[in-house]
Design an enzyme around this catalytic site. Sequence first.
Site, PDB file in Angstrom:
ATOM      1  N   TYR A 200      61.609 -56.508  18.223  1.00  0.00           N
ATOM      2  CA  TYR A 200      63.014 -56.073  18.266  1.00  0.00           C
ATOM      3  C   TYR A 200      63.031 -54.716  18.951  1.00  0.00           C
ATOM      4  O   TYR A 200      62.438 -53.767  18.437  1.00  0.00           O
ATOM      5  CB  TYR A 200      63.580 -55.933  16.847  1.00  0.00           C
ATOM      6  N   PRO A 292      73.231 -62.278  15.220  1.00  0.00           N
ATOM      7  CA  PRO A 292      71.902 -62.875  15.050  1.00  0.00           C
ATOM      8  C   PRO A 292      70.756 -61.870  14.833  1.00  0.00           C
ATOM      9  O   PRO A 292      69.618 -62.283  14.598  1.00  0.00           O
ATOM     10  CB  PRO A 292      71.684 -63.645  16.360  1.00  0.00           C
TER      11      PRO A 292
HETATM   12  P1  RFL Z   1      76.757 -75.451  13.109  1.00  0.00           P
HETATM   13  O1  RFL Z   1      75.345 -75.391  13.560  1.00  0.00           O
HETATM   14  O2  RFL Z   1      77.791 -74.807  13.963  1.00  0.00           O
HETATM   15  O3  RFL Z   1      77.116 -76.979  12.872  1.00  0.00           O
HETATM   16  C1  RFL Z   1      78.436 -77.399  12.618  1.00  0.00           C
HETATM   17  C2  RFL Z   1      78.572 -78.823  13.114  1.00  0.00           C
HETATM   18  O4  RFL Z   1      79.887 -79.291  12.834  1.00  0.00           O
HETATM   19  C3  RFL Z   1      80.354 -80.007  13.969  1.00  0.00           C
HETATM   20  N1  RFL Z   1      81.826 -79.989  13.933  1.00  0.00           N
HETATM   21  C4  RFL Z   1      82.574 -81.026  13.529  1.00  0.00           C
HETATM   22  N2  RFL Z   1      82.243 -82.246  13.118  1.00  0.00           N
HETATM   23  C5  RFL Z   1      83.250 -83.098  12.786  1.00  0.00           C
HETATM   24  N3  RFL Z   1      84.555 -82.751  12.878  1.00  0.00           N
HETATM   25  C6  RFL Z   1      84.930 -81.524  13.286  1.00  0.00           C
HETATM   26  N4  RFL Z   1      86.225 -81.201  13.370  1.00  0.00           N
HETATM   27  C7  RFL Z   1      83.921 -80.601  13.640  1.00  0.00           C
HETATM   28  N5  RFL Z   1      83.932 -79.329  14.077  1.00  0.00           N
HETATM   29  C8  RFL Z   1      82.667 -78.984  14.245  1.00  0.00           C
HETATM   30  C9  RFL Z   1      79.759 -79.283  15.157  1.00  0.00           C
HETATM   31  O5  RFL Z   1      79.686 -80.120  16.313  1.00  0.00           O
HETATM   32  C10 RFL Z   1      78.381 -78.919  14.622  1.00  0.00           C
HETATM   33  O6  RFL Z   1      77.403 -79.896  14.913  1.00  0.00           O
HETATM   34  O7  RFL Z   1      76.911 -74.814  11.656  1.00  0.00           O
HETATM   35  P2  RFL Z   1      75.908 -74.902  10.390  1.00  0.00           P
HETATM   36  O8  RFL Z   1      75.422 -76.285  10.186  1.00  0.00           O
HETATM   37  O9  RFL Z   1      76.580 -74.178   9.297  1.00  0.00           O
HETATM   38  O10 RFL Z   1      74.614 -74.054  10.878  1.00  0.00           O
HETATM   39  C11 RFL Z   1      74.701 -72.672  11.122  1.00  0.00           C
HETATM   40  C12 RFL Z   1      73.669 -72.269  12.176  1.00  0.00           C
HETATM   41  O11 RFL Z   1      73.810 -73.114  13.305  1.00  0.00           O
HETATM   42  C13 RFL Z   1      73.837 -70.803  12.609  1.00  0.00           C
HETATM   43  O12 RFL Z   1      74.114 -69.988  11.503  1.00  0.00           O
HETATM   44  C14 RFL Z   1      72.555 -70.254  13.284  1.00  0.00           C
HETATM   45  O13 RFL Z   1      72.279 -70.921  14.479  1.00  0.00           O
HETATM   46  C15 RFL Z   1      72.691 -68.741  13.565  1.00  0.00           C
HETATM   47  N6  RFL Z   1      71.522 -68.193  14.268  1.00  0.00           N
HETATM   48  C16 RFL Z   1      70.360 -67.858  13.588  1.00  0.00           C
HETATM   49  N7  RFL Z   1      70.274 -68.083  12.259  1.00  0.00           N
HETATM   50  C17 RFL Z   1      69.111 -67.818  11.589  1.00  0.00           C
HETATM   51  O14 RFL Z   1      69.068 -68.008  10.367  1.00  0.00           O
HETATM   52  N8  RFL Z   1      67.969 -67.355  12.227  1.00  0.00           N
HETATM   53  C18 RFL Z   1      67.976 -67.109  13.558  1.00  0.00           C
HETATM   54  O15 RFL Z   1      66.934 -66.753  14.114  1.00  0.00           O
HETATM   55  C19 RFL Z   1      69.218 -67.320  14.296  1.00  0.00           C
HETATM   56  N9  RFL Z   1      69.286 -67.109  15.609  1.00  0.00           N
HETATM   57  C20 RFL Z   1      71.583 -67.960  15.648  1.00  0.00           C
HETATM   58  C21 RFL Z   1      70.427 -67.402  16.302  1.00  0.00           C
HETATM   59  C22 RFL Z   1      72.719 -68.264  16.386  1.00  0.00           C
HETATM   60  C23 RFL Z   1      72.745 -68.017  17.741  1.00  0.00           C
HETATM   61  N10 RFL Z   1      73.925 -68.382  18.446  1.00  0.00           N
HETATM   62  C24 RFL Z   1      73.936 -69.169  19.582  1.00  0.00           C
HETATM   63  C25 RFL Z   1      75.214 -68.097  17.835  1.00  0.00           C
HETATM   64  C26 RFL Z   1      70.444 -67.142  17.641  1.00  0.00           C
HETATM   65  C27 RFL Z   1      71.601 -67.420  18.363  1.00  0.00           C
HETATM   66  C28 RFL Z   1      71.595 -67.060  19.839  1.00  0.00           C
HETATM   67  C1  PHB Z   2      65.260 -66.676  17.956  1.00  0.00           C
HETATM   68  O1  PHB Z   2      64.049 -66.905  18.068  1.00  0.00           O
HETATM   69  O2  PHB Z   2      66.119 -67.357  18.529  1.00  0.00           O
HETATM   70  C2  PHB Z   2      65.711 -65.506  17.151  1.00  0.00           C
HETATM   71  C3  PHB Z   2      64.763 -64.807  16.419  1.00  0.00           C
HETATM   72  C4  PHB Z   2      65.156 -63.702  15.674  1.00  0.00           C
HETATM   73  C5  PHB Z   2      66.483 -63.328  15.663  1.00  0.00           C
HETATM   74  C6  PHB Z   2      67.434 -64.050  16.382  1.00  0.00           C
HETATM   75  C7  PHB Z   2      67.042 -65.152  17.132  1.00  0.00           C
HETATM   76  O3  PHB Z   2      66.851 -62.230  14.963  1.00  0.00           O
END
Ligand code: RFL
Ligand code: PHB
Length: 389
Positions: A200, A292
């Site tokens: 980081y 994130p």
């Molecule tokens: P999601 O993954 O958004 O899934 C929700 C699903 O609902 C569908 N949906 C519907 N389905 C039916 N009817 C509707 N009306 C609907 N509306 C939506 C969508 O198509 C989708 O498939 O939420 P969920 O399941 O709560 O999961 C949450 C995680 O995806 C999210 O918190 C993480 O990705 C955040 N995040 C990270 N979290 C970590 O714990 N560790 C990490 O290292 C981390 N890195 C990240 C991240 C998120 C990132 N982005 C892109 C925001 C890194 C990034 C870059």
């Molecule tokens: C990742 O690998 O996508 C990642 C890892 C650590 C973070 C956010 C994203 O804090």
Amino acid sequence: MRVQVAIIGGGPSGMLLGQLLHNAGIDTIVLERKTREYVLSRIRAGVLERGLVDLLEQAGAADRLHAESITHDGTVFSVNNEYFNVPFSQHTDKPVTVYGQTELTRDLYDVREKTNGKILFNVEDVQLHAVDGDSPRVHCIAQGKPVSINCDYIAGCDGFHGVSRQHIPAGVRSEYEKIYPFGWLGILSETPPVHRELIYSNSDRGFALCSMRNDSLSRYYVQCNASDSADQWSDKAFWDELKQRIPEQFADTIETGPSIEKSIAPLRSFVCEPMQWGRLFLCGDAAHIVPPTGAKGLNTAASDVYYLYNAFKQAYRDNDLHGLDSYSQTALARVWKVQRFSWWMTSMLHRFPVHTEFDLKIQRAELDSLRQSKEAQAALAVNYVGLPY
Ligand code: RFL
Ligand code: PHB
């Protein structure tokens, strides 16, 4: 059709909750708006807390994770050319697991299919009815035909842009939000990670993160303008910028290559209170978003799943509604602690447009404290590896 719990959204929250309930003999259906391929093309989280790994084991979806994931006992922080490591194992008894959200979701889809759990992809026009009564219903269109589902409860696992949250009446719902004035430009590249731990980096040019998925797949991020589009960043521009934001030792040794995915994520903190209304229970990004920087979004979705899964079991097995009645309060208590940590990490590591010389000095003092103080490192470690459920 009738099920006990209708789950809106087939992302990681919906799939994990669905599989845990299915294994416990509670009848569920998962309704996902997109195709399986589309969900699996979204590159997101990579760092998993022990609590999430435990839940995946209980769901019967952890075999590949155990074979292919990487365990990390610490992480690196850098400030321009200097860097230091925060060892988790000196402060906690838990490591973190590096395994992509995409793979974890694929494993959950596979186990759902293998165990004949009900799931509909590509559904349109999902509508929730009578969520505040005793017999809620969900209507949707699947493969061009209307589907009507009667159920006992609805789990709103449909992410930040889903429909579920809107069913909590405006007069009852409070939303707390902070939008950060920058985004993260992320790339995935088929190159070995520059270091065995995550880095980081706080640099004068802005934040950068070196992460990974496995020994030959790296994930890198740089802080960018919120208005940037991924297309305007060539691979060369990305690598040049990244190299200027990490210590020379890593910039000199990093292996670069073509990006196989490139996208920009906005940074936002958001909480919806309450997380329950009548027989509707929100779970994961449907109820809260974190920037994130602390790697907490998916992990906090998992803690919601833990509370909600146990509450449903208590309701169905023991006829005891206490867990369901207190779900929102229990989940939110942890959610706000995670919000605090994610906000703190974000504030400590990014360049804000409004930063004054004073703010920069404070930021540097914060990082110095983290480098020098065992207590500060312990506080980081216990939050990073995951607060207890
Ligand atoms: P999601 O993954 O958004 O899934 C929700 C699903 O609902 C569908 N949906 C519907 N389905 C039916 N009817 C509707 N009306 C609907 N509306 C939506 C969508 O198509 C989708 O498939 O939420 P969920 O399941 O709560 O999961 C949450 C995680 O995806 C999210 O918190 C993480 O990705 C955040 N995040 C990270 N979290 C970590 O714990 N560790 C990490 O290292 C981390 N890195 C990240 C991240 C998120 C990132 N982005 C892109 C925001 C890194 C990034 C870059
Ligand atoms: C990742 O690998 O996508 C990642 C890892 C650590 C973070 C956010 C994203 O804090």
